[in-house]
Motif scaffolding. Structure first.
Motif, PDB file in Angstrom:
ATOM      1  N   VAL A  60      18.233 -20.440   4.819  1.00 25.69           N
ATOM      2  CA  VAL A  60      19.128 -19.436   5.608  1.00 25.69           C
ATOM      3  C   VAL A  60      19.960 -18.870   4.557  1.00 25.69           C
ATOM      4  CG1 VAL A  60      20.997 -19.431   7.115  1.00 25.69           C
ATOM      5  CG2 VAL A  60      19.264 -20.970   7.728  1.00 25.69           C
ATOM      6  N   GLN A  61      20.336 -19.579   3.510  1.00 24.62           N
ATOM      7  CA  GLN A  61      21.221 -19.140   2.640  1.00 24.62           C
ATOM      8  C   GLN A  61      20.293 -18.007   1.457  1.00 24.62           C
ATOM      9  OE1 GLN A  61      22.555 -22.627   0.648  1.00 24.62           O
ATOM     10  NE2 GLN A  61      24.604 -22.421   1.305  1.00 24.62           N
ATOM     11  N   ASN A  62      19.126 -18.215   1.101  1.00 25.12           N
ATOM     12  CA  ASN A  62      18.265 -17.557   0.609  1.00 25.12           C
ATOM     13  C   ASN A  62      17.988 -16.291   1.297  1.00 25.12           C
ATOM     14  OD1 ASN A  62      17.720 -18.655  -1.895  1.00 25.12           O
ATOM     15  ND2 ASN A  62      16.403 -20.059  -0.835  1.00 25.12           N
ATOM     16  N   THR A  63      17.711 -16.295   2.709  1.00 23.24           N
ATOM     17  CA  THR A  63      17.496 -15.310   3.512  1.00 23.24           C
ATOM     18  C   THR A  63      18.565 -14.261   3.611  1.00 23.24           C
ATOM     19  OG1 THR A  63      15.938 -16.309   4.836  1.00 23.24           O
ATOM     20  CG2 THR A  63      16.720 -14.330   5.858  1.00 23.24           C
ATOM     21  N   PHE A  64      19.821 -14.955   3.907  1.00 21.76           N
ATOM     22  CA  PHE A  64      20.891 -13.970   4.310  1.00 21.76           C
ATOM     23  C   PHE A  64      21.668 -13.619   2.880  1.00 21.76           C
ATOM     24  CE2 PHE A  64      20.102 -15.564   8.569  1.00 21.76           C
ATOM     25  CZ  PHE A  64      19.943 -14.162   9.241  1.00 21.76           C
ATOM     26  N   LYS A 105      20.177 -12.519   0.394  1.00 18.25           N
ATOM     27  CA  LYS A 105      19.611 -11.255   0.162  1.00 18.25           C
ATOM     28  C   LYS A 105      20.112 -10.153   1.138  1.00 18.25           C
ATOM     29  CE  LYS A 105      15.396 -13.257  -1.756  1.00 18.25           C
ATOM     30  NZ  LYS A 105      13.862 -13.525  -1.401  1.00 18.25           N
ATOM     31  N   ILE A 106      20.255 -10.280   2.378  1.00 17.43           N
ATOM     32  CA  ILE A 106      20.713  -9.367   3.238  1.00 17.43           C
ATOM     33  C   ILE A 106      22.003  -8.792   2.932  1.00 17.43           C
ATOM     34  CG2 ILE A 106      21.298  -8.835   5.857  1.00 17.43           C
ATOM     35  CD1 ILE A 106      18.734 -10.792   6.519  1.00 17.43           C
ATOM     36  N   PHE A 107      23.106  -9.696   2.596  1.00 17.58           N
ATOM     37  CA  PHE A 107      24.431  -9.538   2.288  1.00 17.58           C
ATOM     38  C   PHE A 107      24.508  -9.306   1.057  1.00 17.58           C
ATOM     39  CE2 PHE A 107      24.537 -11.735   6.406  1.00 17.58           C
ATOM     40  CZ  PHE A 107      25.186 -10.798   7.192  1.00 17.58           C
ATOM     41  N   ASN A 108      23.428  -8.990  -0.022  1.00 19.56           N
ATOM     42  CA  ASN A 108      23.569  -8.704  -1.296  1.00 19.56           C
ATOM     43  C   ASN A 108      24.752  -9.498  -1.943  1.00 19.56           C
ATOM     44  OD1 ASN A 108      22.703  -7.133  -3.649  1.00 19.56           O
ATOM     45  ND2 ASN A 108      24.586  -5.597  -3.396  1.00 19.56           N
TER      46      ASN A 108
END
Length: 294
Positions: A108-112, A114-117
């Motif tokens: 989850v941390q890896n996915t988001f 990136k999304i939240f830069n």
């Protein structure tokens, strides 16, 4: 975890706390043989429009624990919530205890991240939490044995926590007339969610199931407790012999009609940090709003 290892003769006391703005139910679960307890999915309150954070819901839980002389040993997150903010560090600061979540928090941390830069200063190793659980792990709340079941599908980091004859299901299931949670967030998967729900439905019939959310379908009063047998027989999405194929079709079509949760932007940034609010370059609490990323 084998069903045969469960001791459903133990009946922990469960105290529910309903947060109306987010339709979230948090729980205190007490060891029947001591004053030890755990808190499941505590809520930090937020007025999003005003950018204001408060702790009414958490303070109510703290008051109950203090009034009863309980010993808070664990603060459990059933997953990284997208619809409310976690008050885990606030409870820990006031009462102690360890904060635990699935080891899949790293995904989850890896996915988001990136999304939240997020920059390199944001650790994507789950180190913000005190304990990372694998499927089949266990821990103790006083003398009460807690078993952990990985139930991905809504998110990769969803877990059900079984203690005696009770199971805290997070968003894996809703009340029978509510069905199930969405599976269209990044990392979600309707087919995997169906498989995870079957794990829950394989628990003993009389196991008490406690929901993380309820929305009072068709205007009924808010409810949060049911049983495995009731879900198996009556759940509108997975009961009555529903197949994996029919569930995936239903879930996918329904998810396409749903709006994003109102608090998803702050919730994900805060909850993937174990409830800590991120800060800007000057150390001021702040969140980012990614455009067209969710």
């Amino acid at each position: 975890m084998s069903v045969s290892t469960l001791n459903i003769s133990l009946q922990p006391e469960v105290i529910a706390s309903f947060d109306a703005p987010t339709n979230t139910i948090s729980y205190i679960v007490k060891d029947p043989n001591s004053n030890a307890c755990a808190v499941i999915d505590p809520v930090m309150n937020m007025d999003y429009a005003a950018g204001r954070i408060t702790f009414e819901s958490a303070d109510s839980i703290i008051q109950t624990i203090t009034d009863r002389g309980l010993d808070l040993q664990w603060i459990i997150e059933t997953h990284v919530h997208a619809d409310h903010l976690s008050a885990a560090p606030y409870l820990q600061d006031k009462l102690g205890g360890q904060i635990g979540i699935s080891s899949k928090i790293i995904d989850v941390q890896n996915t988001f991240g990136k999304i939240f830069n997020e920059g390199t200063e944001f650790q994507r190793d789950g180190s913000q939490f005190d304990a990372l659980f694998e499927d089949g792990d266990s821990y103790q709340v006083g003398t009460l044995h807690a078993n952990v079941i990985a139930t991905p599908g809504h998110t990769p980091a969803c877990m059900v926590h079984v203690m005696g004859d009770v199971a805290f299901v997070g968003d894996t299931l809703f009340m029978p007339d509510g069905g199930s949670a969405r599976a269209d967030f990044p990392g979600g998967d309707a087919g995997i969610l169906f498989d995870s729900i079957q794990k829950v439905l394989s628990l003993p019939d009389e196991t008490r199931l406690f929901m993380c959310h309820d929305y009072g379908p068709n205007g009924r009063d808010i409810q949060w407790e049911t049983t495995v047998v009731d879900e198996r027989e009556n759940n509108i999405h997975v009961g009555m012999g529903a197949t994996r194929e029919s569930f995936v079709k239903l879930r996918t079509e329904r998810d396409a009609t749903l709006a994003m949760p109102k608090l998803i932007i702050p919730a994900l940034q805060i909850n993937m940090r174990a409830g800590e609010v991120p800060t800007d370059s000057k150390g001021h609490p702040s969140i980012k709003v990614p455009i067209n990323a969710l």
